[in-house]
Design a protein around this motif. Structure first.
Motif, PDB file in Angstrom:
ATOM      1  N   SER A 179       0.814  -1.222   0.000  1.00  0.00           N
ATOM      2  CA  SER A 179       0.000   0.000   0.000  1.00  0.00           C
ATOM      3  C   SER A 179       0.844   1.268   0.000  1.00  0.00           C
ATOM      4  O   SER A 179       0.336   2.370  -0.211  1.00  0.00           O
ATOM      5  CB  SER A 179      -0.920   0.010   1.220  1.00  0.00           C
ATOM      6  N   GLY A 180       2.133   1.124   0.239  1.00  0.00           N
ATOM      7  CA  GLY A 180       3.027   2.271   0.261  1.00  0.00           C
ATOM      8  C   GLY A 180       3.127   2.951   1.608  1.00  0.00           C
ATOM      9  O   GLY A 180       3.779   4.003   1.745  1.00  0.00           O
ATOM     10  N   LYS A 181       2.530   2.376   2.628  1.00  0.00           N
ATOM     11  CA  LYS A 181       2.529   2.984   3.958  1.00  0.00           C
ATOM     12  C   LYS A 181       3.942   3.148   4.521  1.00  0.00           C
ATOM     13  O   LYS A 181       4.225   4.114   5.241  1.00  0.00           O
ATOM     14  CB  LYS A 181       1.686   2.135   4.910  1.00  0.00           C
ATOM     15  N   LEU A 182       4.821   2.223   4.185  1.00  0.00           N
ATOM     16  CA  LEU A 182       6.178   2.246   4.739  1.00  0.00           C
ATOM     17  C   LEU A 182       7.216   2.779   3.753  1.00  0.00           C
ATOM     18  O   LEU A 182       8.412   2.794   4.045  1.00  0.00           O
ATOM     19  CB  LEU A 182       6.582   0.837   5.180  1.00  0.00           C
ATOM     20  N   LYS A 183       6.764   3.204   2.584  1.00  0.00           N
ATOM     21  CA  LYS A 183       7.691   3.529   1.502  1.00  0.00           C
ATOM     22  C   LYS A 183       8.598   4.722   1.803  1.00  0.00           C
ATOM     23  O   LYS A 183       9.773   4.724   1.425  1.00  0.00           O
ATOM     24  CB  LYS A 183       6.911   3.801   0.219  1.00  0.00           C
ATOM     25  N   ASP A 184       8.053   5.747   2.491  1.00  0.00           N
ATOM     26  CA  ASP A 184       8.869   6.935   2.770  1.00  0.00           C
ATOM     27  C   ASP A 184      10.107   6.585   3.594  1.00  0.00           C
ATOM     28  O   ASP A 184      11.206   7.074   3.321  1.00  0.00           O
ATOM     29  CB  ASP A 184       8.032   7.979   3.511  1.00  0.00           C
TER      30      ASP A 184
END
Length: 255
Positions: A179-184
């Motif tokens: 989902s991209g929640k941890l991408k940063d």
């Protein structure tokens, strides 16, 4: 005349490392120049071995230690070629049955350190009552996790005490990754874990060691068995399913 050399054994089932004794020398008295050729099959520790060799040489300047590391299925073939060559080895990792190497190992049965060996640790290098190997390491198997990633994902590792709990946590973590929640914070994080199952020696050697170590007391006991019982086959399947379910290479495994 064949040279007797020191060998190091990394036992399969017992995941234990060992060594045998040296019967040849390129120097006798302490003032003589001595060269020791060390050949081993764990490239991941080659730099550490070289550092240890360099440290020893600093304290013993008359000694030269050559460390050569190789990994893969060619190790035993290359080792045997070296042992019969003029440029042989003095210390080596024993990756074969000790009965196949009796011309190239030294009897260490009179060594003082034998009394300190852990019960069972010498089984795979004992032949006809004589000991030909020195234990040097124990390898552990398990899942190693990143505390920071688990913390940021809200996963409490202390609760992961069953396959179902681990599976649920891994699924949650994979969803957060997708989902991209941890991408940063973790831009290169693609999957929960990495398991190179297409490298068949990984599941066939390392992963298989875990259930075999629970079933057999030593690699020698396994080798002398008429058949592979694989008493814990169900547990092995569960482990493989878990390992391959959340790896970046899972799509390749289905092809």
């Amino acid at each position: 005349m064949k040279r007797k050399v020191v060998s190091v054994i990394l036992c399969g089932t017992m995941v234990l490392g060992m060594v045998t004794g040296c019967g040849s020398s390129k120097g006798g008295d302490s003032g003589d120049k001595v060269t020791i050729n060390l050949y081993q099959n764990k490239s991941e520790i080659s730099s550490q071995l070289q550092e240890a060799a360099d440290k020893y040489t600093e304290e013993n300047p008359n000694v030269t230690i050559n460390v050569e590391s190789i990994q893969g299925n060619d190790y035993n073939t290359n080792l045997k070629a070296k042992l019969i060559s003029d440029d042989s080895v003095d210390i080596y990792a024993l990756g074969d049955n000790i009965t196949n190497m009796t011309d190239y190992v030294e009897d260490l049965s009179d060594q003082e350190w034998l009394k300190n060996a852990v019960d069972g640790s010498l089984d795979d290098v004992t032949l006809d009552g004589k000991v030909y190997g020195i234990p040097v390491s124990v390898e552990g198997y398990g899942l190693v996790y990143n505390k920071e990633i688990f913390k940021d994902a809200g996963i409490d590792a202390s609760t992961l005490t069953s396959y179902d709990a681990i599976d649920k946590a891994f699924a949650d973590l994979q969803n957060q990754i997708d989902s991209g929640k941890l991408k940063d914070k973790y831009p290169q994080l693609e999957a929960v874990e990495e398991y190179a199952a297409k490298e068949t020696w990984i599941p066939g050697l390392h992963t298989l060691n875990a259930p075999l170590a629970c079933e057999y007391s030593s690699a020698t006991e396994l080798r002398n068995s008429d058949q592979l019982g694989l008493k814990y086959a169900d547990s092995l399947k569960a482990l493989l399913d878990l390992e391959t379910k959340y790896t970046t290479s899972k799509d390749d495994l289905s092809n």
